[in-house]
Design a protein around this motif. Sequence first.
Motif, PDB file in Angstrom:
ATOM      1  N   ASP A  48      -1.293  12.562  -9.542  1.00  0.00           N
ATOM      2  CA  ASP A  48      -1.810  13.335 -10.675  1.00  0.00           C
ATOM      3  C   ASP A  48      -0.973  13.104 -11.933  1.00  0.00           C
ATOM      4  O   ASP A  48      -1.500  13.110 -13.039  1.00  0.00           O
ATOM      5  CB  ASP A  48      -1.836  14.837 -10.355  1.00  0.00           C
ATOM      6  N   LYS A  49       0.326  12.888 -11.753  1.00  0.00           N
ATOM      7  CA  LYS A  49       1.231  12.612 -12.871  1.00  0.00           C
ATOM      8  C   LYS A  49       1.199  11.130 -13.276  1.00  0.00           C
ATOM      9  O   LYS A  49       1.934  10.713 -14.173  1.00  0.00           O
ATOM     10  CB  LYS A  49       2.670  13.003 -12.502  1.00  0.00           C
ATOM     11  N   GLU A  50       0.408  10.329 -12.556  1.00  0.00           N
ATOM     12  CA  GLU A  50       0.237   8.892 -12.794  1.00  0.00           C
ATOM     13  C   GLU A  50       1.529   8.091 -12.575  1.00  0.00           C
ATOM     14  O   GLU A  50       1.840   7.161 -13.295  1.00  0.00           O
ATOM     15  CB  GLU A  50      -0.355   8.642 -14.179  1.00  0.00           C
ATOM     16  N   PHE A  51       2.263   8.486 -11.520  1.00  0.00           N
ATOM     17  CA  PHE A  51       3.443   7.731 -11.113  1.00  0.00           C
ATOM     18  C   PHE A  51       3.136   6.785  -9.958  1.00  0.00           C
ATOM     19  O   PHE A  51       3.803   5.784  -9.790  1.00  0.00           O
ATOM     20  CB  PHE A  51       4.575   8.681 -10.695  1.00  0.00           C
ATOM     21  N   VAL A  52       2.154   7.139  -9.124  1.00  0.00           N
ATOM     22  CA  VAL A  52       1.770   6.311  -7.980  1.00  0.00           C
ATOM     23  C   VAL A  52       0.256   6.221  -7.880  1.00  0.00           C
ATOM     24  O   VAL A  52      -0.467   7.047  -8.424  1.00  0.00           O
ATOM     25  CB  VAL A  52       2.319   6.846  -6.631  1.00  0.00           C
ATOM     26  N   ASP A  53      -0.175   5.209  -7.175  1.00  0.00           N
ATOM     27  CA  ASP A  53      -1.582   5.075  -6.807  1.00  0.00           C
ATOM     28  C   ASP A  53      -1.619   4.457  -5.415  1.00  0.00           C
ATOM     29  O   ASP A  53      -0.573   4.180  -4.833  1.00  0.00           O
ATOM     30  CB  ASP A  53      -2.333   4.220  -7.817  1.00  0.00           C
ATOM     31  N   TYR A  54      -2.795   4.247  -4.893  1.00  0.00           N
ATOM     32  CA  TYR A  54      -2.905   3.698  -3.547  1.00  0.00           C
ATOM     33  C   TYR A  54      -4.144   2.825  -3.415  1.00  0.00           C
ATOM     34  O   TYR A  54      -5.064   2.883  -4.220  1.00  0.00           O
ATOM     35  CB  TYR A  54      -2.945   4.815  -2.499  1.00  0.00           C
ATOM     36  N   ILE A  55      -4.120   2.014  -2.358  1.00  0.00           N
ATOM     37  CA  ILE A  55      -5.281   1.219  -1.940  1.00  0.00           C
ATOM     38  C   ILE A  55      -5.692   1.779  -0.585  1.00  0.00           C
ATOM     39  O   ILE A  55      -4.841   1.976   0.293  1.00  0.00           O
ATOM     40  CB  ILE A  55      -4.926  -0.279  -1.808  1.00  0.00           C
ATOM     41  N   GLN A  56      -6.976   2.036  -0.437  1.00  0.00           N
ATOM     42  CA  GLN A  56      -7.492   2.611   0.816  1.00  0.00           C
ATOM     43  C   GLN A  56      -7.833   1.484   1.794  1.00  0.00           C
ATOM     44  O   GLN A  56      -8.522   0.537   1.439  1.00  0.00           O
ATOM     45  CB  GLN A  56      -8.748   3.442   0.516  1.00  0.00           C
ATOM     46  N   TYR A  57      -7.321   1.585   3.017  1.00  0.00           N
ATOM     47  CA  TYR A  57      -7.654   0.668   4.115  1.00  0.00           C
ATOM     48  C   TYR A  57      -8.176   1.517   5.262  1.00  0.00           C
ATOM     49  O   TYR A  57      -7.370   2.065   6.029  1.00  0.00           O
ATOM     50  CB  TYR A  57      -6.431  -0.120   4.589  1.00  0.00           C
ATOM     51  N   GLY A  58      -9.473   1.671   5.384  1.00  0.00           N
ATOM     52  CA  GLY A  58     -10.028   2.552   6.409  1.00  0.00           C
ATOM     53  C   GLY A  58      -9.554   3.973   6.164  1.00  0.00           C
ATOM     54  O   GLY A  58      -9.829   4.538   5.111  1.00  0.00           O
ATOM     55  N   ARG A  59      -8.805   4.528   7.120  1.00  0.00           N
ATOM     56  CA  ARG A  59      -8.283   5.885   6.948  1.00  0.00           C
ATOM     57  C   ARG A  59      -6.846   5.901   6.427  1.00  0.00           C
ATOM     58  O   ARG A  59      -6.265   6.961   6.233  1.00  0.00           O
ATOM     59  CB  ARG A  59      -8.355   6.633   8.282  1.00  0.00           C
ATOM     60  N   SER A  60      -6.278   4.727   6.210  1.00  0.00           N
ATOM     61  CA  SER A  60      -4.889   4.634   5.739  1.00  0.00           C
ATOM     62  C   SER A  60      -4.831   4.293   4.255  1.00  0.00           C
ATOM     63  O   SER A  60      -5.713   3.616   3.722  1.00  0.00           O
ATOM     64  CB  SER A  60      -4.136   3.552   6.509  1.00  0.00           C
ATOM     65  N   ARG A  61      -3.779   4.757   3.637  1.00  0.00           N
ATOM     66  CA  ARG A  61      -3.563   4.470   2.220  1.00  0.00           C
ATOM     67  C   ARG A  61      -2.216   3.767   2.051  1.00  0.00           C
ATOM     68  O   ARG A  61      -1.206   4.216   2.574  1.00  0.00           O
ATOM     69  CB  ARG A  61      -3.520   5.773   1.406  1.00  0.00           C
ATOM     70  N   GLU A  62      -2.247   2.678   1.301  1.00  0.00           N
ATOM     71  CA  GLU A  62      -1.016   1.976   0.956  1.00  0.00           C
ATOM     72  C   GLU A  62      -0.646   2.367  -0.473  1.00  0.00           C
ATOM     73  O   GLU A  62      -1.384   2.072  -1.414  1.00  0.00           O
ATOM     74  CB  GLU A  62      -1.202   0.466   1.061  1.00  0.00           C
ATOM     75  N   TYR A  63       0.481   3.044  -0.613  1.00  0.00           N
ATOM     76  CA  TYR A  63       0.924   3.560  -1.905  1.00  0.00           C
ATOM     77  C   TYR A  63       1.795   2.548  -2.630  1.00  0.00           C
ATOM     78  O   TYR A  63       2.506   1.766  -2.008  1.00  0.00           O
ATOM     79  CB  TYR A  63       1.694   4.873  -1.712  1.00  0.00           C
ATOM     80  N   PHE A  64       1.728   2.583  -3.953  1.00  0.00           N
ATOM     81  CA  PHE A  64       2.569   1.721  -4.779  1.00  0.00           C
ATOM     82  C   PHE A  64       2.884   2.431  -6.098  1.00  0.00           C
ATOM     83  O   PHE A  64       2.112   3.274  -6.553  1.00  0.00           O
ATOM     84  CB  PHE A  64       1.899   0.364  -5.037  1.00  0.00           C
TER      85      PHE A  64
END
Length: 121
Positions: A48-64
């Motif tokens: 929400d603070k725009e410090f991280v985002d993620y890519i969705q892989y099925g039910r898992s999320r890879e954060y960056f």
Amino acid sequence: MQLTNAEEQLMQILWKQERAFMKDLIEAHDDPKPAATTVATLLKRMQDKEFVDYIQYGRSREYFPLVKKKDYFSKHVNGLIKNFFNDSASQFASFFTEETDLSKEELKKLRSLIDQQIKTK
């Protein structure tokens, strides 16, 4: 926008790992490990603070991270100088060199860095 201490601790892990799944972030913490729900809440707030985002892989999320560590801490230090040292870098430097336990070698390195910056300006 600032991070809370808990968010900053999690962000440090993410900066180090560059990309991570929830289990990686939990594993990287010291014992006692935080609950997955706690980490998920922190990640949501950081998103929400725009410090991280993620890519969705099925039910898992890879954060960056969306914010570079250098940029965050540069803003943090500049805010510190503005708020606590009357926007004076020299007052900050004076406090830093007098109140920290720097060795003679570390002080010489600092002087060398400053001299180098003076030459480039």
